[in-house]
Design a protein around this motif. Structure first.
Motif, PDB file in Angstrom:
ATOM      1  N   TYR A  62       0.867  -1.182   0.000  1.00  0.00           N
ATOM      2  CA  TYR A  62       0.000   0.000   0.000  1.00  0.00           C
ATOM      3  C   TYR A  62       0.904   1.232   0.000  1.00  0.00           C
ATOM      4  CZ  TYR A  62      -3.860  -2.965   1.761  1.00  0.00           C
ATOM      5  OH  TYR A  62      -4.803  -3.936   1.936  1.00  0.00           O
ATOM      6  N   TYR A  63       0.487   2.257  -0.738  1.00  0.00           N
ATOM      7  CA  TYR A  63       1.162   3.563  -0.666  1.00  0.00           C
ATOM      8  C   TYR A  63       0.057   4.596  -0.468  1.00  0.00           C
ATOM      9  CZ  TYR A  63       4.655   7.202  -1.604  1.00  0.00           C
ATOM     10  OH  TYR A  63       5.521   8.254  -1.485  1.00  0.00           O
ATOM     11  N   VAL A  64       0.071   5.294   0.663  1.00  0.00           N
ATOM     12  CA  VAL A  64      -1.034   6.168   1.043  1.00  0.00           C
ATOM     13  C   VAL A  64      -0.597   7.631   1.038  1.00  0.00           C
ATOM     14  CG1 VAL A  64      -2.728   6.714   2.835  1.00  0.00           C
ATOM     15  CG2 VAL A  64      -2.026   4.345   2.469  1.00  0.00           C
ATOM     16  N   CYS A  65      -1.430   8.486   0.434  1.00  0.00           N
ATOM     17  CA  CYS A  65      -1.201   9.932   0.423  1.00  0.00           C
ATOM     18  C   CYS A  65      -2.376  10.627   1.122  1.00  0.00           C
ATOM     19  CB  CYS A  65      -1.089  10.458  -1.005  1.00  0.00           C
ATOM     20  SG  CYS A  65       0.323   9.797  -1.914  1.00  0.00           S
ATOM     21  N   PRO A  66      -2.126  11.780   1.751  1.00  0.00           N
ATOM     22  CA  PRO A  66      -3.216  12.465   2.444  1.00  0.00           C
ATOM     23  C   PRO A  66      -4.199  13.161   1.512  1.00  0.00           C
ATOM     24  CG  PRO A  66      -1.178  13.706   2.674  1.00  0.00           C
ATOM     25  CD  PRO A  66      -0.822  12.418   2.003  1.00  0.00           C
ATOM     26  N   ARG A  67      -3.773  13.486   0.272  1.00  0.00           N
ATOM     27  CA  ARG A  67      -4.652  14.206  -0.655  1.00  0.00           C
ATOM     28  C   ARG A  67      -4.680  13.515  -2.020  1.00  0.00           C
ATOM     29  NH1 ARG A  67      -6.041  19.037   1.472  1.00  0.00           N
ATOM     30  NH2 ARG A  67      -4.746  19.859   3.162  1.00  0.00           N
ATOM     31  N   GLN A  89      -4.918   2.838  -8.578  1.00  0.00           N
ATOM     32  CA  GLN A  89      -5.304   3.859  -7.597  1.00  0.00           C
ATOM     33  C   GLN A  89      -6.710   3.596  -7.039  1.00  0.00           C
ATOM     34  OE1 GLN A  89      -4.853   7.953  -8.727  1.00  0.00           O
ATOM     35  NE2 GLN A  89      -2.802   7.664  -9.615  1.00  0.00           N
ATOM     36  N   ALA A  90      -6.942   4.189  -5.844  1.00  0.00           N
ATOM     37  CA  ALA A  90      -8.274   4.160  -5.225  1.00  0.00           C
ATOM     38  C   ALA A  90      -8.435   5.402  -4.376  1.00  0.00           C
ATOM     39  CB  ALA A  90      -8.454   2.906  -4.369  1.00  0.00           C
ATOM     40  N   HIS A  91      -9.498   6.184  -4.672  1.00  0.00           N
ATOM     41  CA  HIS A  91      -9.780   7.373  -3.851  1.00  0.00           C
ATOM     42  C   HIS A  91     -11.273   7.695  -3.933  1.00  0.00           C
ATOM     43  CE1 HIS A  91     -10.029   9.912  -7.466  1.00  0.00           C
ATOM     44  NE2 HIS A  91      -8.903   9.339  -7.886  1.00  0.00           N
ATOM     45  N   GLY A  92     -11.703   8.637  -3.129  1.00  0.00           N
ATOM     46  CA  GLY A  92     -13.123   8.918  -2.949  1.00  0.00           C
ATOM     47  C   GLY A  92     -13.801   9.644  -4.079  1.00  0.00           C
ATOM     48  N   ALA A 116      -3.367   4.922  -2.761  1.00  0.00           N
ATOM     49  CA  ALA A 116      -4.696   5.308  -2.279  1.00  0.00           C
ATOM     50  C   ALA A 116      -4.629   6.435  -1.256  1.00  0.00           C
ATOM     51  CB  ALA A 116      -5.385   4.093  -1.647  1.00  0.00           C
ATOM     52  N   THR A 117      -5.814   6.987  -0.985  1.00  0.00           N
ATOM     53  CA  THR A 117      -5.982   7.916   0.136  1.00  0.00           C
ATOM     54  C   THR A 117      -6.471   7.092   1.326  1.00  0.00           C
ATOM     55  OG1 THR A 117      -8.252   8.371  -0.568  1.00  0.00           O
ATOM     56  CG2 THR A 117      -6.531   9.850  -1.393  1.00  0.00           C
ATOM     57  N   THR A 118      -7.057   7.741   2.313  1.00  0.00           N
ATOM     58  CA  THR A 118      -7.499   7.023   3.514  1.00  0.00           C
ATOM     59  C   THR A 118      -8.775   6.228   3.303  1.00  0.00           C
ATOM     60  OG1 THR A 118      -8.618   9.042   4.262  1.00  0.00           O
ATOM     61  CG2 THR A 118      -6.405   8.622   5.109  1.00  0.00           C
ATOM     62  N   VAL A 119      -9.234   6.064   2.034  1.00  0.00           N
ATOM     63  CA  VAL A 119     -10.415   5.231   1.791  1.00  0.00           C
ATOM     64  C   VAL A 119     -10.157   3.784   2.187  1.00  0.00           C
ATOM     65  CG1 VAL A 119     -11.382   6.677  -0.033  1.00  0.00           C
ATOM     66  CG2 VAL A 119      -9.755   4.860  -0.615  1.00  0.00           C
ATOM     67  N   ILE A 120      -8.880   3.399   2.273  1.00  0.00           N
ATOM     68  CA  ILE A 120      -8.558   2.017   2.651  1.00  0.00           C
ATOM     69  C   ILE A 120      -8.404   1.872   4.163  1.00  0.00           C
ATOM     70  CG2 ILE A 120      -7.407   1.638   0.459  1.00  0.00           C
ATOM     71  CD1 ILE A 120      -4.736   1.721   2.117  1.00  0.00           C
ATOM     72  N   GLU A 121      -8.684   2.943   4.895  1.00  0.00           N
ATOM     73  CA  GLU A 121      -8.470   2.936   6.349  1.00  0.00           C
ATOM     74  C   GLU A 121      -9.271   1.846   7.045  1.00  0.00           C
ATOM     75  OE1 GLU A 121      -9.221   6.025  10.101  1.00  0.00           O
ATOM     76  OE2 GLU A 121      -9.477   6.695   8.028  1.00  0.00           O
ATOM     77  N   ASN A 122     -10.487   1.580   6.579  1.00  0.00           N
ATOM     78  CA  ASN A 122     -11.357   0.582   7.203  1.00  0.00           C
ATOM     79  C   ASN A 122     -11.862  -0.415   6.176  1.00  0.00           C
ATOM     80  OD1 ASN A 122     -11.503   1.771   9.934  1.00  0.00           O
ATOM     81  ND2 ASN A 122     -12.557   3.444   8.894  1.00  0.00           N
ATOM     82  N   GLY A 123     -12.054  -1.639   6.616  1.00  0.00           N
ATOM     83  CA  GLY A 123     -12.746  -2.631   5.799  1.00  0.00           C
ATOM     84  C   GLY A 123     -11.915  -3.306   4.729  1.00  0.00           C
ATOM     85  N   VAL A 124     -10.610  -3.034   4.667  1.00  0.00           N
ATOM     86  CA  VAL A 124      -9.756  -3.670   3.663  1.00  0.00           C
ATOM     87  C   VAL A 124      -8.885  -4.716   4.359  1.00  0.00           C
ATOM     88  CG1 VAL A 124      -7.956  -3.329   1.939  1.00  0.00           C
ATOM     89  CG2 VAL A 124      -9.733  -1.595   2.240  1.00  0.00           C
ATOM     90  N   ASP A 125      -9.065  -5.971   3.970  1.00  0.00           N
ATOM     91  CA  ASP A 125      -8.347  -7.071   4.615  1.00  0.00           C
ATOM     92  C   ASP A 125      -7.741  -7.957   3.537  1.00  0.00           C
ATOM     93  OD1 ASP A 125      -7.383  -9.111   6.121  1.00  0.00           O
ATOM     94  OD2 ASP A 125      -9.283  -9.694   7.033  1.00  0.00           O
ATOM     95  N   ILE A 126      -6.455  -7.706   3.212  1.00  0.00           N
ATOM     96  CA  ILE A 126      -5.770  -8.466   2.162  1.00  0.00           C
ATOM     97  C   ILE A 126      -4.502  -9.054   2.769  1.00  0.00           C
ATOM     98  CG2 ILE A 126      -4.835  -8.386  -0.177  1.00  0.00           C
ATOM     99  CD1 ILE A 126      -6.414  -5.815  -0.641  1.00  0.00           C
TER     100      ILE A 126
END
Length: 532
Positions: A62-67, A89-92, A116-126
């Motif tokens: 995972y590579y996460v950015c704030p914006r 990519q994955a974002h809101g 991705a952004t913080t959309v992966i913060e919850n509910g992602v289990d890989i």
């Protein structure tokens, strides 16, 4: 019931101060390992090492950015470091279901890096993803950092989390958050992370909308001590409510335990099928009876049943008596009930009802609400020396007049001695630990009852079999009812105070808004002298 990995400061404060109860689950799933955590400055060499190490062992990252605006730039950087790498990519702001489809494609192993952004913060289990890199970590809150770290390490493979920041953008609070996330990396450390967040941000407002606040102005420890003192002074009947009572009597009289062994007899409360034929409705009514907080509520439920289904069958009446008994014991803080031989009278069996949170001031206040202000006859209250003002074991005999004023005096509330308050905190914690462990007791003789506050009913062994629940109810019901009524009054008073406060705040806002509108209408601006 609130469940959270990292409760917000206000919720955690309510728990630590005694307004809400809390339980923590720290047991991780089997084979899990703590995620190795690194905190450092943004560095291309570190990013290259982290991703290449994960790819070499056949994993994903995972590579996460704030914006969202940072994602394309981050993708260019990763492609420069790893030509030919597959990234998604994955974002809101993606189209409907696009982000979910991209995450699903990544989970299937079609891509090596999820940007991705913080959309992966919850509910992602890989389970195959065991490295996460968070860019500009100084911009994230404590709970978000913790949740993001939790996206990796979801198998028996060692996981790594990199929290990278830009030194020039790190504020004092951000530095404290990053330090905390780096130090608190053990499995099940969410409660500790929330505790550190509470210290950093403050506790917020109990009655207002602020979720964090300025406890730091007076210091967290002093703030919590002041809050606990105020709660003790305002909450007159602070006798802890016990979630379940373990009743150990011959023939399992009074028990509501569910059978755990194959072939065991279940004592759980049930309603006969021929009384309420509909399964769904029957289960709903059984649940409402089990969750009833008082005998008053049980009576209300019973009256509704009589109107809807007719008179109660004898077996259901007997089952309801057990529910009434448990409502009384829970209300009086009684966690353990059993028979014990009387040390002075050979062959006599007394019924001992342990109440770890009971204090002399509680029993005095309860007694003052009973007829003639006298404790119930036949129900003695005994307090060990560590809880009495005299420093000796004290017995308050039921049916006899006592010095209620002397029992109610609690000098621990009259000063600010740190050691005294720490002792009270420890005392409360020990009481709650004992309550939580009561259900594991199989025999009353396993417990040294002399060390605890307790009620004693003399010669209870002489009560005939089948009549013990009735005998207990007769003695406990008046006191339990008094406690319930007092606590309900306290709740109503607190609710009215909160409503009054809200009305005052709304009135202030209305007046302020009216003043602004009036000023604008007249064409004037508020005059402020220079320097204000």
């Amino acid at each position: 019931l609130t469940m959270s990995a990292t409760p917000i400061p206000r919720t955690l404060q309510m728990s630590l101060s005694g307004i809400r109860d809390t339980s923590t689950i720290k047991t991780p799933p089997p084979m899990r390992k703590p995620t190795e955590t690194y905190v450092g400055e943004m560095n291309d060499d570190l990013i290259f090492k982290a991703i290449s190490t994960e790819l070499e062992r056949g994993g994903q990252c995972y590579y996460v950015c704030p914006r969202i605006a940072m994602l394309d730039e981050a993708e260019e950087k990763i492609v420069d470091l790893f030509p030919g790498i597959s990234i998604i990519q994955a974002h809101g702001r993606m189209g409907r279901n696009v982000a979910e489809e991209n995450v699903a494609a990544f989970a299937e192993g079609n891509f090596q890096v999820l940007l991705a952004t913080t959309v992966i913060e919850n509910g992602v289990d890989i389970p195959t993803v065991n490295t996460i890199i968070i860019q500009n970590a100084q911009n994230f809150g404590m709970s978000t950092l913790y949740q993001l770290r939790g996206r990796v390490g979801r198998s028996d493979v060692q996981a790594y989390a990199y929290f990278l920041h830009r030194e020039e953008s790190v504020t004092e609070r951000a530095a404290m958050r990053l330090q905390a996330i780096g130090e608190l990396n053990e499995l099940g450390s969410g409660f500790d992370v929330a505790n550190r967040d509470l210290e950093i941000r403050g506790a917020g407002s109990l009655l207002g909308t602020e979720q964090s606040g300025m406890a730091a102005k007076v210091g967290f420890d002093l703030y919590m001590r002041m809050l606990k003192k105020s709660i003790r002074q305002l909450r007159g009947m602070d006798l802890p409510l016990v979630p379940r009572t373990n009743i150990i009597l011959p023939k399992a009289e009074g028990s509501i335990e569910i059978a755990t062994a194959t072939g065991g007899i279940s004592r759980a409360f049930t309603i006969a099928e021929d009384y309420i034929p509909n399964l769904e409705e029957r289960q709903r009514q059984e649940t409402s009876a089990r969750l009833a907080e008082s005998t008053i509520k049980l009576v209300q439920i019973t009256n509704e049943w009589k109107k809807a289904y007719g008179n109660l069958p004898p077996l259901l009446q007997a089952n309801l008596k057990r529910m009434h008994l448990h409502a009384c014991t829970r209300r009086l803080g009684i966690d353990l009930v059993g028979l014990q031989e009387n040390a002075e009278e050979e062959g006599q069996l007394d019924c001992v009802l342990r109440s770890p949170g009971l204090r002399p001031r509680h029993w005095a206040q309860i007694s003052s609400m009973l007829p003639r202000e006298i404790p119930t006859k036949g129900l003695d209250a005994i307090f060990p020396a560590r809880l009495t003002f005299s420093g000796e074991d004290e017995q308050i005999t039921g049916g006899q007049k006592v010095d209620l004023k002397g029992l109610m005096e609690d000098t621990s509330l009259e000063d600010d001695d740190v050691e005294d308050w720490d002792a009270l905190d420890q005392e409360e914690e020990e009481a709650m630990n004992e309550i939580s462990s009561a259900l594991s007791v199989k025999n009353i003789d396993e417990v040294d009852l002399e060390q605890y506050p307790r009620f004693v009913i003399r010669n209870f062994g002489a009560v005939p079999e089948g009549q013990r629940v009735d005998a207990l109810l007769k003695l406990l019901l008046p006191s339990a009812k008094a406690v319930y009524e007092t606590q309900e009054k306290d709740k109503d008073a607190a609710r009215m105070a909160a409503e009054l406060r809200d009305k005052r705040e709304n009135l202030k806002k209305t007046r302020k808004q009216q003043a602004i509108e009036e000023s604008n209408r007249l064409g004037y601006e508020e005059y402020r002298p220079q320097g204000y």
